[in-house]
Design a protein around this motif. Structure first.
Motif, PDB file in Angstrom:
ATOM      1  N   GLU A  40       0.829  -1.200   0.000  1.00  0.00           N
ATOM      2  CA  GLU A  40       0.000   0.000   0.000  1.00  0.00           C
ATOM      3  C   GLU A  40       0.868   1.258   0.000  1.00  0.00           C
ATOM      4  O   GLU A  40       1.891   1.314   0.684  1.00  0.00           O
ATOM      5  CB  GLU A  40      -0.947   0.021   1.188  1.00  0.00           C
ATOM      6  N   PRO A  41       0.482   2.290  -0.768  1.00  0.00           N
ATOM      7  CA  PRO A  41       1.279   3.515  -0.821  1.00  0.00           C
ATOM      8  C   PRO A  41       1.001   4.427   0.365  1.00  0.00           C
ATOM      9  O   PRO A  41      -0.102   4.432   0.920  1.00  0.00           O
ATOM     10  CB  PRO A  41       0.804   4.167  -2.127  1.00  0.00           C
ATOM     11  N   ASP A  42       1.983   5.207   0.733  1.00  0.00           N
ATOM     12  CA  ASP A  42       1.841   6.185   1.804  1.00  0.00           C
ATOM     13  C   ASP A  42       1.316   7.483   1.191  1.00  0.00           C
ATOM     14  O   ASP A  42       2.079   8.388   0.836  1.00  0.00           O
ATOM     15  CB  ASP A  42       3.191   6.417   2.484  1.00  0.00           C
ATOM     16  N   VAL A  43      -0.022   7.553   1.030  1.00  0.00           N
ATOM     17  CA  VAL A  43      -0.666   8.722   0.426  1.00  0.00           C
ATOM     18  C   VAL A  43      -1.934   9.064   1.203  1.00  0.00           C
ATOM     19  O   VAL A  43      -2.429   8.267   1.996  1.00  0.00           O
ATOM     20  CB  VAL A  43      -1.024   8.475  -1.067  1.00  0.00           C
ATOM     21  N   TYR A  44      -2.454  10.270   0.974  1.00  0.00           N
ATOM     22  CA  TYR A  44      -3.719  10.736   1.548  1.00  0.00           C
ATOM     23  C   TYR A  44      -3.759  10.683   3.075  1.00  0.00           C
ATOM     24  O   TYR A  44      -4.834  10.528   3.661  1.00  0.00           O
ATOM     25  CB  TYR A  44      -4.901   9.940   0.970  1.00  0.00           C
ATOM     26  N   GLU A  45      -2.597  10.796   3.723  1.00  0.00           N
ATOM     27  CA  GLU A  45      -2.499  10.812   5.189  1.00  0.00           C
ATOM     28  C   GLU A  45      -3.058   9.544   5.831  1.00  0.00           C
ATOM     29  O   GLU A  45      -3.413   9.532   7.017  1.00  0.00           O
ATOM     30  CB  GLU A  45      -3.218  12.041   5.766  1.00  0.00           C
ATOM     31  N   ARG A  46      -3.117   8.465   5.055  1.00  0.00           N
ATOM     32  CA  ARG A  46      -3.666   7.230   5.617  1.00  0.00           C
ATOM     33  C   ARG A  46      -2.767   6.647   6.699  1.00  0.00           C
ATOM     34  O   ARG A  46      -3.259   6.129   7.706  1.00  0.00           O
ATOM     35  CB  ARG A  46      -3.911   6.211   4.495  1.00  0.00           C
ATOM     36  N   GLN A  47      -1.455   6.731   6.508  1.00  0.00           N
ATOM     37  CA  GLN A  47      -0.564   6.152   7.510  1.00  0.00           C
ATOM     38  C   GLN A  47      -0.591   6.951   8.804  1.00  0.00           C
ATOM     39  O   GLN A  47      -0.294   6.406   9.872  1.00  0.00           O
ATOM     40  CB  GLN A  47       0.866   6.054   6.953  1.00  0.00           C
ATOM     41  N   GLN A  48      -0.969   8.214   8.738  1.00  0.00           N
ATOM     42  CA  GLN A  48      -1.106   9.030   9.945  1.00  0.00           C
ATOM     43  C   GLN A  48      -2.453   8.772  10.634  1.00  0.00           C
ATOM     44  O   GLN A  48      -2.687   9.238  11.743  1.00  0.00           O
ATOM     45  CB  GLN A  48      -0.983  10.520   9.612  1.00  0.00           C
ATOM     46  N   ASN A  49      -3.320   8.045   9.953  1.00  0.00           N
ATOM     47  CA  ASN A  49      -4.652   7.765  10.494  1.00  0.00           C
ATOM     48  C   ASN A  49      -4.948   6.268  10.469  1.00  0.00           C
ATOM     49  O   ASN A  49      -6.057   5.835  10.157  1.00  0.00           O
ATOM     50  CB  ASN A  49      -5.711   8.523   9.684  1.00  0.00           C
ATOM     51  N   VAL A  60       2.471  -6.673   5.522  1.00  0.00           N
ATOM     52  CA  VAL A  60       2.104  -5.398   4.898  1.00  0.00           C
ATOM     53  C   VAL A  60       3.368  -4.617   4.588  1.00  0.00           C
ATOM     54  O   VAL A  60       4.225  -4.419   5.454  1.00  0.00           O
ATOM     55  CB  VAL A  60       1.179  -4.563   5.807  1.00  0.00           C
ATOM     56  N   VAL A  61       3.463  -4.161   3.335  1.00  0.00           N
ATOM     57  CA  VAL A  61       4.581  -3.321   2.902  1.00  0.00           C
ATOM     58  C   VAL A  61       4.027  -1.954   2.535  1.00  0.00           C
ATOM     59  O   VAL A  61       3.211  -1.830   1.618  1.00  0.00           O
ATOM     60  CB  VAL A  61       5.312  -3.936   1.689  1.00  0.00           C
ATOM     61  N   VAL A  62       4.442  -0.941   3.289  1.00  0.00           N
ATOM     62  CA  VAL A  62       4.044   0.441   2.990  1.00  0.00           C
ATOM     63  C   VAL A  62       5.179   1.093   2.209  1.00  0.00           C
ATOM     64  O   VAL A  62       6.323   1.092   2.660  1.00  0.00           O
ATOM     65  CB  VAL A  62       3.771   1.229   4.288  1.00  0.00           C
ATOM     66  N   TYR A  63       4.871   1.632   1.036  1.00  0.00           N
ATOM     67  CA  TYR A  63       5.909   2.252   0.219  1.00  0.00           C
ATOM     68  C   TYR A  63       5.610   3.728  -0.003  1.00  0.00           C
ATOM     69  O   TYR A  63       4.456   4.172   0.041  1.00  0.00           O
ATOM     70  CB  TYR A  63       6.067   1.521  -1.120  1.00  0.00           C
ATOM     71  N   GLN A  64       6.663   4.494  -0.199  1.00  0.00           N
ATOM     72  CA  GLN A  64       6.530   5.931  -0.410  1.00  0.00           C
ATOM     73  C   GLN A  64       5.814   6.212  -1.731  1.00  0.00           C
ATOM     74  O   GLN A  64       5.899   5.433  -2.679  1.00  0.00           O
ATOM     75  CB  GLN A  64       7.902   6.598  -0.412  1.00  0.00           C
ATOM     76  N   GLY A  65       5.132   7.351  -1.765  1.00  0.00           N
ATOM     77  CA  GLY A  65       4.398   7.716  -2.974  1.00  0.00           C
ATOM     78  C   GLY A  65       5.300   8.347  -4.015  1.00  0.00           C
ATOM     79  O   GLY A  65       5.175   9.545  -4.330  1.00  0.00           O
ATOM     80  N   ASN A  66       6.233   7.541  -4.541  1.00  0.00           N
ATOM     81  CA  ASN A  66       7.066   8.008  -5.643  1.00  0.00           C
ATOM     82  C   ASN A  66       7.356   6.831  -6.566  1.00  0.00           C
ATOM     83  O   ASN A  66       7.193   5.661  -6.191  1.00  0.00           O
ATOM     84  CB  ASN A  66       8.370   8.654  -5.137  1.00  0.00           C
ATOM     85  N   VAL A  67       7.771   7.141  -7.782  1.00  0.00           N
ATOM     86  CA  VAL A  67       7.940   6.107  -8.803  1.00  0.00           C
ATOM     87  C   VAL A  67       9.062   5.138  -8.454  1.00  0.00           C
ATOM     88  O   VAL A  67       8.965   3.936  -8.715  1.00  0.00           O
ATOM     89  CB  VAL A  67       8.177   6.755 -10.180  1.00  0.00           C
ATOM     90  N   GLU A  68      10.130   5.635  -7.835  1.00  0.00           N
ATOM     91  CA  GLU A  68      11.233   4.751  -7.469  1.00  0.00           C
ATOM     92  C   GLU A  68      10.765   3.654  -6.511  1.00  0.00           C
ATOM     93  O   GLU A  68      11.090   2.463  -6.681  1.00  0.00           O
ATOM     94  CB  GLU A  68      12.362   5.556  -6.816  1.00  0.00           C
ATOM     95  N   ALA A  69       9.975   4.036  -5.507  1.00  0.00           N
ATOM     96  CA  ALA A  69       9.452   3.051  -4.559  1.00  0.00           C
ATOM     97  C   ALA A  69       8.490   2.099  -5.249  1.00  0.00           C
ATOM     98  O   ALA A  69       8.471   0.896  -4.961  1.00  0.00           O
ATOM     99  CB  ALA A  69       8.761   3.764  -3.400  1.00  0.00           C
TER     100      ALA A  69
END
Length: 363
Positions: A40-49, A60-69
């Protein structure tokens, strides 16, 4: 078998209605022996909520919201027997699909899992060159969160090899009866975020009945409604975390399900809320959509309203005793027929059938 599942979020239900579906379905598949990794990508403040921590039944693998990740996590698809790309992941969906299909092992099962078929199909119809539409013939199977025969036919017409609806269900681990909470006491509760595809229906099925019934207490939970004009007998609660959903469901006399317009028009699309509320033993009033009777029996296990006037009439006649009877009947039905364990049995059969077809085609 190993599953690599690329979706919006398993850990956070924040602006992510698919979370309950993912959790129930993947937990049940894990209990059947599947080894699952959810990306799952780290976007829309979901990881903060986040509302759950990483579970023990799924990596579960959380990846940064960028193309490299994105490149890094899609490369891991080659290790899986089943590779699943869900709709509405929320970061570079078209590129994600391309990379997942590119990296999947030659003998892996490639699946697109659509958690919002009406929206996805509208996109595909408007753009014959849409990347997903172009990729359908190289995808082994399309699974959908709902939709029935109209959705199946639409996907097949656009080139899908096969399409199978896998409906929402109940996860009894998370949705079950609890003690009533005075914070949520009232006559009718509705829980849902403010969305363009739902707002007019919320006005019709919830706000107008509240105006008509000033002596009754209405509860509104969900994000985005703070600046919405509403009568004084509506208590606006804001975001209600998933840990409080059971209490929200059991405390009012009844709870209301309001489908998004596209889901209601498509039919055969029971929302997660229906099964959550039924699992807690709540009395549910729902807007009408085709196919309700496949899941719950109208009048006996669920109450059906075609407009706001119907909601007012139903609520005006509904006694606490009758509400309890309907809630108990709904809970008994979903536990008997509509848990995610039932859905996982179906998914397992579908996976194995698709894998057999793939082997036969290669021989």
């Amino acid at each position: 078998m190993k599953i690599a599942f690329y979706g919006s979020s398993l850990l956070s239900a924040y602006w992510n209605g698919a979370a309950t579906y993912y959790r129930g379905m993947l937990r049940a598949l894990a209990e059947k022996g599947y080894d699952i990794t959810f990306y799952e990508p780290d976007v829309y403040e979901r990881q903060q909520n986040r509302d759950i921590e990483p579970p023990d039944w799924c990596r579960v693998v959380v990846y940064q919201g960028n193309v490299e990740a994105l490149m890094q996590v899609t490369a891991e698809a080659r290790q899986a027997d089943i590779v699943i790309k869900a709709s509405g992941v929320g970061f570079e969906d078209d590129l994600l699909l391309e990379l997942v299909l590119q990296h999947a092992a030659p003998d892996a099962l490639r699946i697109f899992w659509d958690v919002d078929a009406p929206a996805t199909l509208a996109e595909l119809r408007s753009d014959p060159n849409h990347p997903l539409r172009q990729a359908l013939q190289s995808i082994d199977l399309v699974l959908t969160y709902g939709g029935g025969e109209p959705v199946i036919a639409a996907y097949r017409e656009m080139g899908a090899q096969d399409c199978v609806p896998i409906y929402n269900g109940l996860d009894p681990h998370t949705h079950h009866p609890v003690a009533a909470d005075p914070r949520f006491a009232g006559d009718l509760g509705f829980l849902g975020n403010r969305l363009p595809d739902r707002e007019a229906r919320v006005e019709e099925f919830f706000l107008i009945p509240a105006v008509r019934m000033p002596s009754q207490r209405f509860l509104l939970g969900g994000s985005g409604w703070a600046d919405k004009a509403m009568p004084t007998n509506i208590t606006y609660l804001g975001h209600v975390g998933t840990a409080e959903h059971n209490a929200f469901n059991v405390s009012p006399k009844a709870v209301l399900n309001i489908s998004r317009a596209s889901m209601a028009e498509t039919g055969f699309s029971p929302a997660t809320r229906v099964f959550e509320a039924a699992g807690a033993g709540a009395c549910i009033i729902t807007d009408y959509w085709e196919g309700i009777e496949l899941f719950l029996s109208p009048d006996d296990e669920i109450l059906v309203a075609r407009d706001g006037q119907d909601v007012s009439a139903i609520l005006g006649e509904l006694t606490p005793e009758r509400a309890r009877q309907i809630g108990a009947a709904a809970m008994e039905r979903v536990l008997r027929e509509h848990t995610y364990a039932h859905r996982a049995e179906e998914v397992d059969r579908v996976f194995r059938s698709a894998a057999r077809r793939q082997v036969e085609a290669a021989e």
